[in-house]
Design a protein around this motif. Structure first.
Motif, PDB file in Angstrom:
ATOM      1  N   ARG A 185      -7.745  -1.354 -18.055  1.00 51.71           N
ATOM      2  CA  ARG A 185      -8.617  -1.594 -16.718  1.00 51.71           C
ATOM      3  C   ARG A 185      -8.236  -2.652 -15.914  1.00 51.71           C
ATOM      4  NH1 ARG A 185     -13.078  -2.346 -19.580  1.00 51.71           N
ATOM      5  NH2 ARG A 185     -13.340  -0.028 -19.710  1.00 51.71           N
ATOM      6  N   THR A 186      -7.980  -3.985 -16.459  1.00 55.82           N
ATOM      7  CA  THR A 186      -7.279  -5.045 -15.775  1.00 55.82           C
ATOM      8  C   THR A 186      -6.326  -4.553 -14.957  1.00 55.82           C
ATOM      9  OG1 THR A 186      -8.148  -6.660 -17.778  1.00 55.82           O
ATOM     10  CG2 THR A 186      -6.405  -7.245 -15.988  1.00 55.82           C
ATOM     11  N   ARG A 187      -5.264  -3.740 -15.320  1.00 54.84           N
ATOM     12  CA  ARG A 187      -4.284  -3.353 -14.646  1.00 54.84           C
ATOM     13  C   ARG A 187      -4.615  -2.549 -13.303  1.00 54.84           C
ATOM     14  NH1 ARG A 187       1.527  -0.172 -16.401  1.00 54.84           N
ATOM     15  NH2 ARG A 187       2.355  -0.126 -13.934  1.00 54.84           N
ATOM     16  N   SER A 188      -5.575  -1.580 -13.533  1.00 56.90           N
ATOM     17  CA  SER A 188      -6.212  -0.945 -12.635  1.00 56.90           C
ATOM     18  C   SER A 188      -6.673  -1.709 -11.554  1.00 56.90           C
ATOM     19  CB  SER A 188      -7.254   0.359 -13.068  1.00 56.90           C
ATOM     20  OG  SER A 188      -6.660   1.215 -14.045  1.00 56.90           O
ATOM     21  N   GLU A 189      -7.509  -2.701 -11.966  1.00 59.62           N
ATOM     22  CA  GLU A 189      -8.182  -3.542 -10.892  1.00 59.62           C
ATOM     23  C   GLU A 189      -7.015  -4.335 -10.039  1.00 59.62           C
ATOM     24  OE1 GLU A 189     -10.614  -5.901 -13.602  1.00 59.62           O
ATOM     25  OE2 GLU A 189     -12.320  -4.495 -13.683  1.00 59.62           O
ATOM     26  N   ARG A 190      -6.051  -4.755 -10.696  1.00 61.63           N
ATOM     27  CA  ARG A 190      -4.866  -5.295 -10.262  1.00 61.63           C
ATOM     28  C   ARG A 190      -4.296  -4.531  -9.234  1.00 61.63           C
ATOM     29  NH1 ARG A 190       0.646  -6.822 -11.620  1.00 61.63           N
ATOM     30  NH2 ARG A 190       0.885  -4.652 -12.308  1.00 61.63           N
ATOM     31  N   ASP A 191      -4.105  -3.302  -9.750  1.00 61.09           N
ATOM     32  CA  ASP A 191      -3.516  -2.279  -8.677  1.00 61.09           C
ATOM     33  C   ASP A 191      -4.124  -1.866  -7.513  1.00 61.09           C
ATOM     34  OD1 ASP A 191      -1.343  -2.171 -10.448  1.00 61.09           O
ATOM     35  OD2 ASP A 191      -1.956  -0.196 -11.270  1.00 61.09           O
ATOM     36  N   GLU A 192      -5.837  -1.823  -7.569  1.00 62.07           N
ATOM     37  CA  GLU A 192      -6.597  -1.717  -6.636  1.00 62.07           C
ATOM     38  C   GLU A 192      -6.508  -2.959  -5.622  1.00 62.07           C
ATOM     39  OE1 GLU A 192     -11.311  -0.798  -5.874  1.00 62.07           O
ATOM     40  OE2 GLU A 192     -10.533  -1.172  -7.790  1.00 62.07           O
ATOM     41  N   ARG A 193      -6.664  -4.185  -6.252  1.00 62.46           N
ATOM     42  CA  ARG A 193      -6.627  -5.219  -5.532  1.00 62.46           C
ATOM     43  C   ARG A 193      -5.092  -5.344  -4.726  1.00 62.46           C
ATOM     44  NH1 ARG A 193      -7.378  -8.327  -9.164  1.00 62.46           N
ATOM     45  NH2 ARG A 193      -5.512  -9.039  -9.819  1.00 62.46           N
ATOM     46  N   ARG A 194      -4.223  -4.924  -5.097  1.00 59.47           N
ATOM     47  CA  ARG A 194      -2.919  -4.878  -4.412  1.00 59.47           C
ATOM     48  C   ARG A 194      -3.094  -4.027  -3.278  1.00 59.47           C
ATOM     49  NH1 ARG A 194       2.355  -5.315  -8.364  1.00 59.47           N
ATOM     50  NH2 ARG A 194       2.207  -7.540  -8.661  1.00 59.47           N
ATOM     51  N   LEU A 195      -3.560  -2.625  -3.396  1.00 62.83           N
ATOM     52  CA  LEU A 195      -3.748  -1.572  -2.566  1.00 62.83           C
ATOM     53  C   LEU A 195      -4.577  -2.250  -1.472  1.00 62.83           C
ATOM     54  CD1 LEU A 195      -4.137   1.606  -4.481  1.00 62.83           C
ATOM     55  CD2 LEU A 195      -2.186   1.044  -3.179  1.00 62.83           C
ATOM     56  N   ARG A 196      -5.515  -2.819  -1.626  1.00 61.70           N
ATOM     57  CA  ARG A 196      -6.376  -3.453  -0.585  1.00 61.70           C
ATOM     58  C   ARG A 196      -5.533  -4.569   0.116  1.00 61.70           C
ATOM     59  NH1 ARG A 196     -10.462  -3.684  -4.764  1.00 61.70           N
ATOM     60  NH2 ARG A 196     -10.194  -5.983  -4.810  1.00 61.70           N
ATOM     61  N   GLU A 197      -4.773  -5.479  -0.552  1.00 59.15           N
ATOM     62  CA  GLU A 197      -4.273  -6.505   0.297  1.00 59.15           C
ATOM     63  C   GLU A 197      -3.127  -5.614   0.978  1.00 59.15           C
ATOM     64  OE1 GLU A 197      -2.854  -8.614  -3.317  1.00 59.15           O
ATOM     65  OE2 GLU A 197      -4.473  -9.702  -3.309  1.00 59.15           O
ATOM     66  N   ALA A 198      -2.480  -4.441   0.400  1.00 64.90           N
ATOM     67  CA  ALA A 198      -1.392  -4.102   1.275  1.00 64.90           C
ATOM     68  C   ALA A 198      -2.265  -3.380   2.541  1.00 64.90           C
ATOM     69  CB  ALA A 198      -0.983  -2.735   0.335  1.00 64.90           C
ATOM     70  N   ALA A 199      -3.353  -2.745   2.276  1.00 52.66           N
ATOM     71  CA  ALA A 199      -4.013  -2.447   3.454  1.00 52.66           C
ATOM     72  C   ALA A 199      -4.245  -3.229   4.411  1.00 52.66           C
ATOM     73  CB  ALA A 199      -5.259  -1.413   3.001  1.00 52.66           C
ATOM     74  N   ALA A 200      -4.825  -4.446   3.929  1.00 49.41           N
ATOM     75  CA  ALA A 200      -5.136  -5.768   4.884  1.00 49.41           C
ATOM     76  C   ALA A 200      -4.093  -6.076   5.521  1.00 49.41           C
ATOM     77  CB  ALA A 200      -5.694  -6.791   3.999  1.00 49.41           C
ATOM     78  N   LEU A 201      -2.863  -5.944   4.854  1.00 50.09           N
ATOM     79  CA  LEU A 201      -1.505  -6.499   5.541  1.00 50.09           C
ATOM     80  C   LEU A 201      -1.079  -5.336   6.451  1.00 50.09           C
ATOM     81  CD1 LEU A 201       0.644  -8.755   5.602  1.00 50.09           C
ATOM     82  CD2 LEU A 201       1.864  -7.331   3.646  1.00 50.09           C
ATOM     83  N   SER A 202      -0.900  -4.210   6.016  1.00 50.43           N
ATOM     84  CA  SER A 202      -0.859  -3.063   7.004  1.00 50.43           C
ATOM     85  C   SER A 202      -1.488  -3.149   8.489  1.00 50.43           C
ATOM     86  CB  SER A 202      -0.953  -1.788   6.484  1.00 50.43           C
ATOM     87  OG  SER A 202      -0.431  -0.864   7.500  1.00 50.43           O
ATOM     88  N   ALA A 203      -3.023  -3.251   8.233  1.00 50.99           N
ATOM     89  CA  ALA A 203      -3.806  -3.403   9.602  1.00 50.99           C
ATOM     90  C   ALA A 203      -3.539  -4.747  10.220  1.00 50.99           C
ATOM     91  CB  ALA A 203      -5.129  -3.555   8.849  1.00 50.99           C
ATOM     92  N   ALA A 204      -3.153  -5.772   9.436  1.00 52.30           N
ATOM     93  CA  ALA A 204      -2.788  -6.988  10.404  1.00 52.30           C
ATOM     94  C   ALA A 204      -1.269  -6.895  10.938  1.00 52.30           C
ATOM     95  CB  ALA A 204      -2.799  -8.251   9.364  1.00 52.30           C
ATOM     96  N   LEU A 205      -0.521  -6.162  10.348  1.00 51.40           N
ATOM     97  CA  LEU A 205       0.962  -5.914  11.203  1.00 51.40           C
ATOM     98  C   LEU A 205       0.441  -4.984  12.190  1.00 51.40           C
ATOM     99  CD1 LEU A 205       3.043  -5.441   8.076  1.00 51.40           C
ATOM    100  CD2 LEU A 205       3.008  -7.482   9.569  1.00 51.40           C
ATOM    101  N   GLU A 206      -0.151  -3.983  12.027  1.00 50.07           N
ATOM    102  CA  GLU A 206      -0.420  -2.982  13.023  1.00 50.07           C
ATOM    103  C   GLU A 206      -1.220  -3.897  14.420  1.00 50.07           C
ATOM    104  OE1 GLU A 206      -0.127   0.235  15.341  1.00 50.07           O
ATOM    105  OE2 GLU A 206       0.694  -0.027  13.479  1.00 50.07           O
ATOM    106  N   ALA A 207      -1.956  -4.683  13.911  1.00 50.17           N
ATOM    107  CA  ALA A 207      -2.526  -5.387  15.045  1.00 50.17           C
ATOM    108  C   ALA A 207      -1.629  -6.481  15.658  1.00 50.17           C
ATOM    109  CB  ALA A 207      -4.005  -6.388  14.395  1.00 50.17           C
TER     110      ALA A 207
END
Length: 353
Positions: free
Chosen positions: A240-262
């Motif tokens: 479960r800790t890994r799933s939470e880590r992966d989810e956090r990474r996905l959110r960070e990647a999405a935020a980074l992608s949004a920041a890059l798009e902006a």
């Protein structure tokens, strides 16, 4: 023939936790050939307590205290290792019972120089964080140049390979494990990473926790992984800790992608403004060129007018000079006399009505 393992545990005056670490090494489902504890000037009874465990696989070396973390002693373990593979375990970390079993699957395949597994950081409040990257992936391999991504206890290395590249750098004040793994990768080590976490890492640096509480926490976790039922629950928790880590990474990647798009949008808008400004500048330059041409034309016309004016001035001066000569010669008096006579002649010639 199965790969043989040596586990080396460096320690200095942490009797309670090094005993727990050594027990976790000896309790592996795939037994290590040798466990070496490097006692770096221990004065707290660690040597005696470890030898009292009475396991023939356990070698306790009572060594003099070296500066800093005593990295030279880790080369002593490398020299004395009987196993083909050596793994280093921190004196306040714990190995899950199947640590060597899971790593051994990769070592037995015969195509590895460096095999690691993910680890899980156990914080003072028992919160968990997954840590560890796959050095077989180029991105994470290159990332090692900037920071260490795997804890020491999660990494195993072919002993001969480590010896060939010079072992531990004893001159370093810290981070010598990072230096060793990086040199292995730089030397072309074939690296693999197990899918499941097999190490509980109790980070010492920056840990604001009284020693007796640390010992109690390590003891609780050691008891949990030693109990088969509890171990199954721990494994579910770690996944479960890994799933939470992966989810956090996905959110960070999405935020980074949004920041890059902006940022891309901002750059595109800036480019458009720059293009408009450039067009305006070109128009202004064209206007300025036209005005410059007009000014040059006016200057040319002005030069012509100036020359004409100078000619007129010269003619005026010549006329004045002529009049002055005429008046000086008395011709004006003759004109006064002639004019009436000329008028009479004109009248005489005019036809009468």
């Amino acid at each position: 023939m199965p790969t043989g393992f040596t586990i080396a545990i460096p320690t200095h005056d942490r009797r309670e936790t090094v005993l727990l670490a050594a027990r976790s090494a000896l309790a592996q489902t795939r037994a290590p050939e040798q466990v070496i504890v490097l006692c770096d000037g221990c004065t707290d009874g660690s040597v005696e307590a470890l030898r009292a465990l009475g396991d023939e696989r356990l070698e306790v070396l009572d060594l003099p205290k070296l500066p800093a973390y005593g990295y030279a002693h880790r080369n002593t373990a490398l020299e004395h290792a009987r196993g083909e593979v050596i793994a280093y375990l921190a004196d306040d970390d714990l190995l899950l019972p199947d640590h060597l079993e899971r790593l051994g699957e990769y070592w037995d395949a015969g195509d590895a120089d460096l095999v690691s597994s993910p680890a899980v950081i156990v914080h003072p409040d028992d919160a968990l964080d997954w840590i560890g990257e796959d050095w077989g992936v180029e991105h994470f391999r290159e990332a090692m140049a900037a920071m260490n991504t795997n804890v020491m206890a999660s990494v195993s290395v072919r002993a001969d390979f480590a010896r060939e590249i010079g072992g531990w750098d004893a001159s370093l004040p810290r981070w010598a494990d990072w230096n060793l793994w990086w040199r292995c990768l730089e030397s072309g080590a074939r690296a693999w990473t197990a899918a499941e976490p097999t190490v509980l890492h109790f980070r010492a640096t920056g840990r604001d926790q009284p020693w007796d509480e640390r010992v109690l926490q390590n003891t609780r976790w050691a008891e949990r992984i030693a109990d088969p039922d509890e171990l199954r629950e721990v494994r579910r928790l770690l996944r479960r800790t890994r799933s939470e880590r992966d989810e956090r990474r996905l959110r960070e990647a999405a935020a980074l992608s949004a920041a890059l798009e902006a940022q891309r949008s901002a750059c595109a808008a800036a480019e458009q403004r720059a293009a408009a400004g450039s067009a305006q500048l070109d128009a202004e330059r064209a206007d300025r060129t036209a005005l410059t041409g007009e000014v040059e034309g006016l200057r040319a016309e002005n030069a012509v007018l100036e020359r004409d004016r100078e000619a007129l001035r010269a003619d005026r001066d010549d006329a004045r000079a002529l009049l002055e000569r005429i008046y000086a010669g008395g011709w004006w008096r003759l004109r006064a006399r002639l004019l009436p006579a000329l008028e009479r002649v004109r009248r005489a010639r005019s036809p009468r009505r």
